[in-house]
Design a protein around this motif. Sequence first.
Motif, PDB file in Angstrom:
ATOM      1  N   TYR A  80      -2.728   5.096   5.829  1.00  0.00           N
ATOM      2  CA  TYR A  80      -2.366   4.070   4.854  1.00  0.00           C
ATOM      3  C   TYR A  80      -3.493   3.911   3.842  1.00  0.00           C
ATOM      4  O   TYR A  80      -4.674   4.100   4.172  1.00  0.00           O
ATOM      5  N   THR A  81      -3.120   3.565   2.628  1.00  0.00           N
ATOM      6  CA  THR A  81      -4.093   3.177   1.619  1.00  0.00           C
ATOM      7  C   THR A  81      -3.754   1.774   1.156  1.00  0.00           C
ATOM      8  O   THR A  81      -2.587   1.384   1.128  1.00  0.00           O
ATOM      9  N   GLY A  82      -4.787   1.006   0.808  1.00  0.00           N
ATOM     10  CA  GLY A  82      -4.584  -0.371   0.396  1.00  0.00           C
ATOM     11  C   GLY A  82      -5.590  -1.256   1.096  1.00  0.00           C
ATOM     12  O   GLY A  82      -6.329  -0.819   1.986  1.00  0.00           O
TER      13      GLY A  82
ATOM     14  N   GLY B  60       0.835  -1.194   0.000  1.00  0.00           N
ATOM     15  CA  GLY B  60       0.000   0.000   0.000  1.00  0.00           C
ATOM     16  C   GLY B  60       0.871   1.245   0.000  1.00  0.00           C
ATOM     17  O   GLY B  60       2.041   1.205  -0.383  1.00  0.00           O
ATOM     18  N   THR B  61       0.318   2.350   0.443  1.00  0.00           N
ATOM     19  CA  THR B  61       1.065   3.601   0.559  1.00  0.00           C
ATOM     20  C   THR B  61       0.919   4.140   1.974  1.00  0.00           C
ATOM     21  O   THR B  61      -0.057   3.842   2.674  1.00  0.00           O
ATOM     22  N   TYR B  62       1.883   4.953   2.376  1.00  0.00           N
ATOM     23  CA  TYR B  62       1.942   5.485   3.743  1.00  0.00           C
ATOM     24  C   TYR B  62       2.141   6.992   3.711  1.00  0.00           C
ATOM     25  O   TYR B  62       2.949   7.513   2.920  1.00  0.00           O
ATOM     26  N   THR B  63       1.413   7.701   4.574  1.00  0.00           N
ATOM     27  CA  THR B  63       1.588   9.134   4.769  1.00  0.00           C
ATOM     28  C   THR B  63       1.695   9.403   6.265  1.00  0.00           C
ATOM     29  O   THR B  63       0.823   8.990   7.031  1.00  0.00           O
ATOM     30  N   ALA B  64       2.753  10.085   6.684  1.00  0.00           N
ATOM     31  CA  ALA B  64       2.940  10.406   8.101  1.00  0.00           C
ATOM     32  C   ALA B  64       1.957  11.482   8.531  1.00  0.00           C
ATOM     33  O   ALA B  64       1.510  12.307   7.725  1.00  0.00           O
ATOM     34  N   GLY B  65       1.610  11.486   9.819  1.00  0.00           N
ATOM     35  CA  GLY B  65       0.701  12.493  10.355  1.00  0.00           C
ATOM     36  C   GLY B  65       1.377  13.844  10.525  1.00  0.00           C
ATOM     37  O   GLY B  65       2.598  13.942  10.712  1.00  0.00           O
ATOM     38  N   ASN B  66       0.593  14.897  10.447  1.00  0.00           N
ATOM     39  CA  ASN B  66       1.110  16.240  10.667  1.00  0.00           C
ATOM     40  C   ASN B  66       1.487  16.432  12.137  1.00  0.00           C
ATOM     41  O   ASN B  66       0.964  15.736  13.014  1.00  0.00           O
ATOM     42  N   VAL B  67       2.385  17.390  12.413  1.00  0.00           N
ATOM     43  CA  VAL B  67       2.922  17.570  13.769  1.00  0.00           C
ATOM     44  C   VAL B  67       2.738  19.024  14.216  1.00  0.00           C
ATOM     45  O   VAL B  67       3.121  19.951  13.498  1.00  0.00           O
ATOM     46  N   LEU B  68       2.153  19.200  15.399  1.00  0.00           N
ATOM     47  CA  LEU B  68       2.011  20.514  16.020  1.00  0.00           C
ATOM     48  C   LEU B  68       2.796  20.531  17.320  1.00  0.00           C
ATOM     49  O   LEU B  68       2.685  19.605  18.130  1.00  0.00           O
ATOM     50  N   SER B  69       3.596  21.570  17.546  1.00  0.00           N
ATOM     51  CA  SER B  69       4.398  21.686  18.754  1.00  0.00           C
ATOM     52  C   SER B  69       4.234  23.077  19.351  1.00  0.00           C
ATOM     53  O   SER B  69       4.343  24.083  18.637  1.00  0.00           O
ATOM     54  N   LEU B  70       3.980  23.144  20.663  1.00  0.00           N
ATOM     55  CA  LEU B  70       3.845  24.401  21.386  1.00  0.00           C
ATOM     56  C   LEU B  70       4.743  24.353  22.619  1.00  0.00           C
ATOM     57  O   LEU B  70       4.750  23.356  23.342  1.00  0.00           O
ATOM     58  N   SER B  71       5.490  25.432  22.867  1.00  0.00           N
ATOM     59  CA  SER B  71       6.406  25.460  24.010  1.00  0.00           C
ATOM     60  C   SER B  71       6.314  26.797  24.731  1.00  0.00           C
ATOM     61  O   SER B  71       6.162  27.854  24.103  1.00  0.00           O
ATOM     62  N   LEU B  72       6.444  26.748  26.061  1.00  0.00           N
ATOM     63  CA  LEU B  72       6.533  27.935  26.903  1.00  0.00           C
ATOM     64  C   LEU B  72       7.783  27.796  27.763  1.00  0.00           C
ATOM     65  O   LEU B  72       7.975  26.777  28.440  1.00  0.00           O
ATOM     66  N   ILE B  73       8.654  28.820  27.720  1.00  0.00           N
ATOM     67  CA  ILE B  73       9.963  28.737  28.369  1.00  0.00           C
ATOM     68  C   ILE B  73      10.167  29.957  29.265  1.00  0.00           C
ATOM     69  O   ILE B  73      10.619  31.015  28.806  1.00  0.00           O
ATOM     70  N   PRO B  74       9.830  29.868  30.560  1.00  0.00           N
ATOM     71  CA  PRO B  74      10.109  30.973  31.487  1.00  0.00           C
ATOM     72  C   PRO B  74      11.559  30.929  31.967  1.00  0.00           C
ATOM     73  O   PRO B  74      12.158  29.863  32.074  1.00  0.00           O
ATOM     74  N   ARG B  75      12.112  32.106  32.264  1.00  0.00           N
ATOM     75  CA  ARG B  75      13.496  32.212  32.737  1.00  0.00           C
ATOM     76  C   ARG B  75      13.579  33.181  33.912  1.00  0.00           C
ATOM     77  O   ARG B  75      12.859  34.165  33.961  1.00  0.00           O
ATOM     78  N   TYR B  76      14.496  32.877  34.815  1.00  0.00           N
ATOM     79  CA  TYR B  76      14.784  33.797  35.910  1.00  0.00           C
ATOM     80  C   TYR B  76      16.294  33.868  36.096  1.00  0.00           C
ATOM     81  O   TYR B  76      16.968  32.839  36.217  1.00  0.00           O
ATOM     82  N   ARG B  77      16.820  35.081  36.111  1.00  0.00           N
ATOM     83  CA  ARG B  77      18.268  35.286  36.275  1.00  0.00           C
ATOM     84  C   ARG B  77      18.538  35.771  37.686  1.00  0.00           C
ATOM     85  O   ARG B  77      18.107  36.852  38.087  1.00  0.00           O
ATOM     86  N   PHE B  78      19.257  34.914  38.468  1.00  0.00           N
ATOM     87  CA  PHE B  78      19.588  35.262  39.840  1.00  0.00           C
ATOM     88  C   PHE B  78      20.633  36.364  39.908  1.00  0.00           C
ATOM     89  O   PHE B  78      20.658  37.163  40.837  1.00  0.00           O
ATOM     90  N   SER B  79      21.539  36.366  38.941  1.00  0.00           N
ATOM     91  CA  SER B  79      22.587  37.378  38.868  1.00  0.00           C
ATOM     92  C   SER B  79      22.950  37.534  37.408  1.00  0.00           C
ATOM     93  O   SER B  79      22.353  36.920  36.531  1.00  0.00           O
ATOM     94  N   SER B  80      23.952  38.357  37.134  1.00  0.00           N
ATOM     95  CA  SER B  80      24.376  38.551  35.750  1.00  0.00           C
ATOM     96  C   SER B  80      25.052  37.306  35.179  1.00  0.00           C
ATOM     97  O   SER B  80      25.218  37.180  33.970  1.00  0.00           O
ATOM     98  N   ASP B  81      25.432  36.359  36.070  1.00  0.00           N
ATOM     99  CA  ASP B  81      26.134  35.162  35.610  1.00  0.00           C
ATOM    100  C   ASP B  81      25.280  33.892  35.626  1.00  0.00           C
ATOM    101  O   ASP B  81      25.544  32.968  34.863  1.00  0.00           O
TER     102      ASP B  81
END
Length: 199
Positions: free
Chosen positions: A134-136, A96-117
Amino acid sequence: GAAAPGASARHYVRVAANAGYRLGTGEPANRNRFFDLGTGYGQPGITAGLAADAQLVGNFSASAQASYTAQFGSVAVSRIPNVGDVAFPLDLPVAGTYTAGNVLSLSLIPRYRFSSDFGVTGRYTMVRVGADRYTGSGATSAGVAAATAQQLGIGLTYGSIKNEDRGPGRIPFEVSFNHLETIAGSGGPTPKTFVDQIE
């Protein structure tokens, strides 16, 4: 970026967009061979994404990312798999034939800097992968169903790069350690993954 009116500290926001086209040069795994490793989907795709960074109150900042990959075309397969790609029961191969599924990605990235380093980073990611198609003959419910994975992570960063220092030293550098793991999933099968990364 723009300064917030009347604020003692400046707040910045920036947004970037990206898009890419993936060539279908890889090949999926051979379904007539146990544990064969594929080199890709074997089909082209288009990826589009957005990323935003924001400087928040004090030493807090955050990023948000979103991307979507649309799969195009299909590839010929010598055997249509069982539901969930399980190996058994064995049966006569049906092409038969194969087609992969579509992909959605969401990310949230918080940051905290204790000092300049030194700083700490969090991460939450949701990944949604569409069902195999799949088809077939007998391909109605073949392959892997749609799945959603949720990932949580934390990271530590140390760097000698100062934001407003025009002469940070002879060898400015930044080093970080990040841990990310899958904490929940639905559909699937959804693998339990752990990623530890040093940059």
